[in-house]
Design a protein around this motif. Structure first.
Motif, PDB file in Angstrom:
ATOM      1  N   ALA A 186      26.174  42.417  11.417  1.00  0.00           N
ATOM      2  CA  ALA A 186      26.136  41.061  10.864  1.00  0.00           C
ATOM      3  C   ALA A 186      24.696  40.604  10.640  1.00  0.00           C
ATOM      4  N   THR A 187      23.812  40.984  11.541  1.00  0.00           N
ATOM      5  CA  THR A 187      22.392  40.637  11.387  1.00  0.00           C
ATOM      6  C   THR A 187      21.811  41.341  10.173  1.00  0.00           C
ATOM      7  N   PHE A 188      22.140  42.607   9.989  1.00  0.00           N
ATOM      8  CA  PHE A 188      21.646  43.336   8.827  1.00  0.00           C
ATOM      9  C   PHE A 188      22.209  42.741   7.533  1.00  0.00           C
ATOM     10  N   ALA A 189      23.464  42.316   7.539  1.00  0.00           N
ATOM     11  CA  ALA A 189      24.047  41.680   6.354  1.00  0.00           C
ATOM     12  C   ALA A 189      23.254  40.423   5.991  1.00  0.00           C
ATOM     13  N   LYS A 190      22.856  39.659   6.997  1.00  0.00           N
ATOM     14  CA  LYS A 190      22.035  38.465   6.765  1.00  0.00           C
ATOM     15  C   LYS A 190      20.676  38.860   6.194  1.00  0.00           C
ATOM     16  N   GLN A 191      20.048  39.874   6.794  1.00  0.00           N
ATOM     17  CA  GLN A 191      18.741  40.318   6.316  1.00  0.00           C
ATOM     18  C   GLN A 191      18.824  40.821   4.883  1.00  0.00           C
ATOM     19  N   LEU A 192      19.873  41.555   4.562  1.00  0.00           N
ATOM     20  CA  LEU A 192      20.033  42.072   3.203  1.00  0.00           C
ATOM     21  C   LEU A 192      20.237  40.927   2.210  1.00  0.00           C
ATOM     22  N   LEU A 237      17.717  42.824  17.594  1.00  0.00           N
ATOM     23  CA  LEU A 237      17.935  42.179  18.886  1.00  0.00           C
ATOM     24  C   LEU A 237      17.384  40.766  18.931  1.00  0.00           C
ATOM     25  N   SER A 238      16.243  40.543  18.302  1.00  0.00           N
ATOM     26  CA  SER A 238      15.611  39.232  18.401  1.00  0.00           C
ATOM     27  C   SER A 238      16.056  38.265  17.305  1.00  0.00           C
ATOM     28  N   GLU A 239      16.501  38.771  16.156  1.00  0.00           N
ATOM     29  CA  GLU A 239      16.834  37.869  15.057  1.00  0.00           C
ATOM     30  C   GLU A 239      18.264  37.361  15.145  1.00  0.00           C
ATOM     31  N   GLY A 240      19.215  38.231  15.252  1.00  0.00           N
ATOM     32  CA  GLY A 240      20.615  37.835  15.338  1.00  0.00           C
ATOM     33  C   GLY A 240      21.218  37.474  14.002  1.00  0.00           C
ATOM     34  N   PRO A 241      22.553  37.420  13.970  1.00  0.00           N
ATOM     35  CA  PRO A 241      23.267  37.119  12.728  1.00  0.00           C
ATOM     36  C   PRO A 241      23.284  35.628  12.426  1.00  0.00           C
ATOM     37  N   SER A 242      23.803  35.284  11.251  1.00  0.00           N
ATOM     38  CA  SER A 242      23.994  33.880  10.880  1.00  0.00           C
ATOM     39  C   SER A 242      25.302  33.375  11.449  1.00  0.00           C
ATOM     40  N   GLY A 243      25.339  32.097  11.749  1.00  0.00           N
ATOM     41  CA  GLY A 243      26.573  31.466  12.188  1.00  0.00           C
ATOM     42  C   GLY A 243      27.026  31.912  13.561  1.00  0.00           C
ATOM     43  N   SER A 244      28.201  31.463  13.935  1.00  0.00           N
ATOM     44  CA  SER A 244      28.742  31.836  15.239  1.00  0.00           C
ATOM     45  C   SER A 244      29.491  33.150  15.110  1.00  0.00           C
TER      46      SER A 244
END
Length: 98
Positions: A29-35, A9-16
């Motif tokens: 999408a946020t998890f994909a960025k974290q991974l 909730l606090s981090e969010g994904p990359s890009g728009s």
């Protein structure tokens, strides 16, 4: 090693993101960025030399533009396949078939 999503909730994904994305789409999408960041961290620590990247097609598509060269240089194969809920034997068979 298991990677679990954190602070979605606090981090969010990359890009728009598209306006009509559901909260679940945003979380994925946020998890994909974290991974992607986690894979870079492990690559920099020399935790792996080669990588077979397996993810569902949507997640794999979200990860590709975020992967650092240190990670992509180690990818020996990608498999766009949904294996959520698959047994370890099924996962192993999918990778062996590459």
């Amino acid at each position: 090693q298991t990677v679990t999503p954190k602070n979605l909730l606090s981090e969010g994904p990359s890009g728009s993101r598209p306006q009509d994305d559901s909260p679940r789409d945003t979380d994925e999408a946020t998890f994909a960025k974290q991974l992607s960041h986690w894979l870079l961290e492990k690559a920099q620590k020399k935790a792996y030399e080669q990588l077979v990247l397996v993810a569902d097609p949507k997640t794999l598509g979200q990860m590709r533009p975020q992967l650092h060269k240190e990670v992509t240089d180690r990818i020996v194969h990608e498999l766009a396949k949904t294996l959520t809920g698959a047994s370890l034997d099924d996962i192993a068979r999918s990778i062996e078939a590459i």
